[in-house]
Design a protein around this motif. Sequence first.
Motif, PDB file in Angstrom:
ATOM      1  N   UNK A 119       1.272  -0.746  19.499  1.00  0.00           N
ATOM      2  CA  UNK A 119       1.420   0.630  19.978  1.00  0.00           C
ATOM      3  C   UNK A 119       0.212   1.462  19.570  1.00  0.00           C
ATOM      4  N   UNK A 120      -0.219   1.303  18.333  1.00  0.00           N
ATOM      5  CA  UNK A 120      -1.410   2.013  17.849  1.00  0.00           C
ATOM      6  C   UNK A 120      -2.640   1.627  18.667  1.00  0.00           C
ATOM      7  N   UNK A 121      -2.828   0.350  18.899  1.00  0.00           N
ATOM      8  CA  UNK A 121      -3.997  -0.113  19.639  1.00  0.00           C
ATOM      9  C   UNK A 121      -4.020   0.413  21.070  1.00  0.00           C
ATOM     10  N   UNK A 176       3.899   8.745  14.191  1.00  0.00           N
ATOM     11  CA  UNK A 176       4.612   8.449  15.429  1.00  0.00           C
ATOM     12  C   UNK A 176       6.119   8.368  15.165  1.00  0.00           C
ATOM     13  N   UNK A 177       6.489   7.736  14.071  1.00  0.00           N
ATOM     14  CA  UNK A 177       7.898   7.614  13.708  1.00  0.00           C
ATOM     15  C   UNK A 177       8.522   8.979  13.450  1.00  0.00           C
ATOM     16  N   UNK A 178       7.701   9.927  12.974  1.00  0.00           N
ATOM     17  CA  UNK A 178       8.180  11.286  12.706  1.00  0.00           C
ATOM     18  C   UNK A 178       8.177  12.158  13.955  1.00  0.00           C
ATOM     19  N   UNK A 222       0.852  -1.184   0.000  1.00  0.00           N
ATOM     20  CA  UNK A 222       0.000   0.000   0.000  1.00  0.00           C
ATOM     21  C   UNK A 222       0.887   1.231   0.000  1.00  0.00           C
ATOM     22  N   UNK A 223       0.537   2.171  -0.870  1.00  0.00           N
ATOM     23  CA  UNK A 223       1.227   3.460  -0.899  1.00  0.00           C
ATOM     24  C   UNK A 223       0.245   4.572  -0.601  1.00  0.00           C
ATOM     25  N   UNK A 224       0.755   5.674  -0.082  1.00  0.00           N
ATOM     26  CA  UNK A 224      -0.073   6.830   0.269  1.00  0.00           C
ATOM     27  C   UNK A 224       0.295   7.953  -0.697  1.00  0.00           C
ATOM     28  N   UNK A 225      -0.640   8.273  -1.591  1.00  0.00           N
ATOM     29  CA  UNK A 225      -0.349   9.083  -2.772  1.00  0.00           C
ATOM     30  C   UNK A 225      -1.040  10.436  -2.740  1.00  0.00           C
ATOM     31  N   UNK A 226      -0.380  11.390  -3.388  1.00  0.00           N
ATOM     32  CA  UNK A 226      -0.943  12.711  -3.643  1.00  0.00           C
ATOM     33  C   UNK A 226      -0.761  13.006  -5.132  1.00  0.00           C
ATOM     34  N   UNK A 227      -1.419  14.039  -5.612  1.00  0.00           N
ATOM     35  CA  UNK A 227      -1.204  14.471  -6.994  1.00  0.00           C
ATOM     36  C   UNK A 227       0.197  15.060  -7.144  1.00  0.00           C
ATOM     37  N   UNK A 228       0.749  14.958  -8.318  1.00  0.00           N
ATOM     38  CA  UNK A 228       2.101  15.469  -8.563  1.00  0.00           C
ATOM     39  C   UNK A 228       2.265  16.918  -8.115  1.00  0.00           C
ATOM     40  N   UNK A 229       1.246  17.734  -8.337  1.00  0.00           N
ATOM     41  CA  UNK A 229       1.348  19.149  -8.008  1.00  0.00           C
ATOM     42  C   UNK A 229       0.984  19.494  -6.581  1.00  0.00           C
ATOM     43  N   UNK A 230       0.744  18.502  -5.749  1.00  0.00           N
ATOM     44  CA  UNK A 230       0.330  18.740  -4.364  1.00  0.00           C
ATOM     45  C   UNK A 230       1.461  19.363  -3.548  1.00  0.00           C
ATOM     46  N   UNK A 231       1.121  20.289  -2.642  1.00  0.00           N
ATOM     47  CA  UNK A 231       2.149  20.850  -1.756  1.00  0.00           C
ATOM     48  C   UNK A 231       2.566  19.892  -0.650  1.00  0.00           C
ATOM     49  N   UNK A 232       1.832  18.784  -0.471  1.00  0.00           N
ATOM     50  CA  UNK A 232       2.178  17.810   0.566  1.00  0.00           C
ATOM     51  C   UNK A 232       3.446  17.067   0.164  1.00  0.00           C
ATOM     52  N   UNK A 233       4.416  17.035   1.088  1.00  0.00           N
ATOM     53  CA  UNK A 233       5.710  16.417   0.767  1.00  0.00           C
ATOM     54  C   UNK A 233       6.092  15.294   1.717  1.00  0.00           C
ATOM     55  N   UNK A 234       5.578  15.317   2.926  1.00  0.00           N
ATOM     56  CA  UNK A 234       5.912  14.283   3.896  1.00  0.00           C
ATOM     57  C   UNK A 234       4.638  13.840   4.611  1.00  0.00           C
ATOM     58  N   UNK A 235       4.734  12.757   5.339  1.00  0.00           N
ATOM     59  CA  UNK A 235       3.580  12.276   6.103  1.00  0.00           C
ATOM     60  C   UNK A 235       3.103  13.332   7.094  1.00  0.00           C
ATOM     61  N   UNK A 265      -2.524  12.715  19.314  1.00  0.00           N
ATOM     62  CA  UNK A 265      -3.442  13.837  19.093  1.00  0.00           C
ATOM     63  C   UNK A 265      -3.261  14.417  17.690  1.00  0.00           C
ATOM     64  N   UNK A 266      -2.012  14.461  17.231  1.00  0.00           N
ATOM     65  CA  UNK A 266      -1.759  14.931  15.863  1.00  0.00           C
ATOM     66  C   UNK A 266      -2.389  13.981  14.852  1.00  0.00           C
ATOM     67  N   UNK A 267      -2.257  12.684  15.098  1.00  0.00           N
ATOM     68  CA  UNK A 267      -2.801  11.700  14.174  1.00  0.00           C
ATOM     69  C   UNK A 267      -4.318  11.834  14.049  1.00  0.00           C
ATOM     70  N   UNK A 268      -4.979  12.221  15.142  1.00  0.00           N
ATOM     71  CA  UNK A 268      -6.421  12.381  15.107  1.00  0.00           C
ATOM     72  C   UNK A 268      -6.856  13.551  14.220  1.00  0.00           C
ATOM     73  N   UNK A 269      -5.934  14.442  13.912  1.00  0.00           N
ATOM     74  CA  UNK A 269      -6.250  15.590  13.067  1.00  0.00           C
ATOM     75  C   UNK A 269      -6.245  15.243  11.580  1.00  0.00           C
TER      76      UNK A 269
END
Length: 349
Positions: free
Chosen positions: A314-316, A164-166, A125-138, A171-175
Amino acid sequence: MARVRTGAGALAVLAVAAVALSACGSAEASDSAPDASGVTTLRYQGWANQVTLPEVAEHLGYFDGKVKLKWVGNTISGPQDIQSAATGEADFGGAFGGAVEKLVSSGAGIKAVINYYGSDNKEFTGYYVLDGSPLRTARDLIGKKVGVNTLGGQNEADIFNVLHKAGLSAADAKKVELVTLPPPNAEDALRKGQIDAVALSGQFRQRAEAAGGLRALFTQVDLYGPFNGGQYVFRNDFIKKNPAAVRAFVDGVGKAIEWERTTPRDEVIATFTKIVEGRARTNETTTTLKYWQSVGVPSNHGYIVDGDFTLWQDWLLTTGSVKQVPKSSDLYTNEFNPNATSPALPAKG
């Protein structure tokens, strides 16, 4: 697009429903027995436009005449699939290891018997954005909409783990706003701008990559390395009453894993196509089957080890989905997998 609930709350709803309904389901389950010719019918849910390992095993005769499948509908959700097994609406189901842990922790009487999906260098599974998206990291997913196939599943755990690794918090993940989408429609939702990112796997990821215009923020292989992601489960009462059927099922699925691993890709795709065309279900297409690359199960014959579950603990625990993780002996058994002689590949911590 409507906002959807994430995390422990959604998982709790599934768990409570499974426990509440397990009593009525088990009565139906107790009627499952070999017919006069010794064949046990196993009810199951399929996936639209896809071919599952049990379907391959049946097609190739790997159940050795001891088991036959009865399709009772489709699902787009592993947690829902194993809930159906727990409540007796189906005889087996499959989900990622964290969902299995959650359901066992809730008191559902199920047990994993074989791994059926995972990730390697070709299938993930990969987590994808459009090529022009400003999103660069998780990290950039915070406050954004991410398309996933279900709540409380692998995608939700992956997003938690990568944040979590980052160094980010629960609380951030819930956003991160998770939006449930059927896998065949997920790529289109991203390209139309209805979501900011999307989880894509299997033939749908490969189709999207072939079309171009997308960029991966991260993949499961980046995060974990090769790993076993999910298991098929049966109810404990079913296992007790029908051990020969469970053994035949596990043996057949294990052989199907190795067949997909060792058979030329064109032959696998041709077999998938024949299966889909032969079952003649409404509104199905074979057009995405050509993108298949790998069975994606790194362990021999789907062998299960503790590490297939510890990845999600850990997630659970952090999200409060479980108060205590179940014992390994309550989660899985390799008793019915006689051909599995080597353990799973270790995943990254």
